[in-house]
Design a protein around this motif. Structure first.
Motif, PDB file in Angstrom:
ATOM      1  N   ALA A  91      66.251  -8.268 -23.653  1.00  0.00           N
ATOM      2  CA  ALA A  91      67.609  -7.955 -24.113  1.00  0.00           C
ATOM      3  C   ALA A  91      68.002  -6.517 -23.744  1.00  0.00           C
ATOM      4  O   ALA A  91      69.154  -6.262 -23.367  1.00  0.00           O
ATOM      5  CB  ALA A  91      67.732  -8.183 -25.617  1.00  0.00           C
ATOM      6  N   ILE A 114      70.249 -13.661 -26.612  1.00  0.00           N
ATOM      7  CA  ILE A 114      69.504 -13.607 -27.866  1.00  0.00           C
ATOM      8  C   ILE A 114      69.558 -14.963 -28.574  1.00  0.00           C
ATOM      9  O   ILE A 114      68.531 -15.466 -29.053  1.00  0.00           O
ATOM     10  CB  ILE A 114      70.018 -12.456 -28.758  1.00  0.00           C
ATOM     11  CG1 ILE A 114      69.618 -11.114 -28.133  1.00  0.00           C
ATOM     12  CG2 ILE A 114      69.500 -12.578 -30.185  1.00  0.00           C
ATOM     13  CD1 ILE A 114      70.272  -9.901 -28.759  1.00  0.00           C
ATOM     14  N   TRP A 147      63.434  -9.440 -34.380  1.00  0.00           N
ATOM     15  CA  TRP A 147      63.873  -8.623 -33.254  1.00  0.00           C
ATOM     16  C   TRP A 147      63.579  -7.141 -33.516  1.00  0.00           C
ATOM     17  O   TRP A 147      62.843  -6.527 -32.785  1.00  0.00           O
ATOM     18  CB  TRP A 147      65.363  -8.854 -32.969  1.00  0.00           C
ATOM     19  CG  TRP A 147      65.609 -10.179 -32.332  1.00  0.00           C
ATOM     20  CD1 TRP A 147      65.861 -11.367 -32.992  1.00  0.00           C
ATOM     21  CD2 TRP A 147      65.571 -10.510 -30.943  1.00  0.00           C
ATOM     22  NE1 TRP A 147      65.991 -12.382 -32.085  1.00  0.00           N
ATOM     23  CE2 TRP A 147      65.827 -11.896 -30.815  1.00  0.00           C
ATOM     24  CE3 TRP A 147      65.347  -9.765 -29.800  1.00  0.00           C
ATOM     25  CZ2 TRP A 147      65.876 -12.530 -29.583  1.00  0.00           C
ATOM     26  CZ3 TRP A 147      65.404 -10.404 -28.565  1.00  0.00           C
ATOM     27  CH2 TRP A 147      65.648 -11.766 -28.469  1.00  0.00           C
TER      28      TRP A 147
END
Length: 148
Positions: A91, A114, A147
């Protein structure tokens, strides 16, 4: 061959980067110099994070390949602050590509990636880790975010 490639998150990152770059060409925006450099920094940081995570997994004797059964639950190194540092690195690289390439409209591909990573890869990997490591994985999830 194609079935194998679509199981690799980095192939998806490449596809999202191309689509994002094309979107950015539809509405070209010249970003301030600082954001260009920030994009380059994010690309480098994402690559470093992915390499660090892969080296930690290799040192632990487990696989880095999505969908393969892990030999060990890794909770140290970059895994101490993110359960998915390689996807996080992906990402970051994707964000950096969009910024460095002045593809502002292409930034919408980052949350899209994502969401895709969560749906195609992470949920299945977490289910596998939960089956394999039960309470240890649950305890890890309680203190380490998916994350960040």
């Amino acid at each position: 061959m194609m079935a194998t490639l679509i199981r690799l998150p980095q192939v998806w990152v490449l596809g999202f980067a191309v689509i994002g770059w094309l979107l950015g060409r539809l509405v070209p925006v010249r970003l301030p110099l600082g954001l260009d450099l920030a994009g380059t920094f994010l690309i480098v940081a994402g690559i470093v994070l992915m390499i660090w995570a892969a080296l930690i997994m290799r040192r632990a004797g487990t696989t880095v390949m999505p969908g393969q059964k892990p030999a060990r639950l890794v909770t140290w190194g970059p895994f101490a602050f993110s359960r998915n540092p390689i996807y996080l690195g992906d990402a970051l690289v994707l964000t950096g590509i969009m910024l460095a390439g002045h593809a502002v409209l292409g930034l919408i591909m980052v949350p899209a990636f994502i969401l895709l990573a969560n749906a195609l890869f992470i949920r299945a990997e977490e289910a596998m880790l939960s089956r394999e490591y039960g309470a240890d994985f649950a305890a890890y999830c309680a203190v380490t975010r998916r994350w960040l």
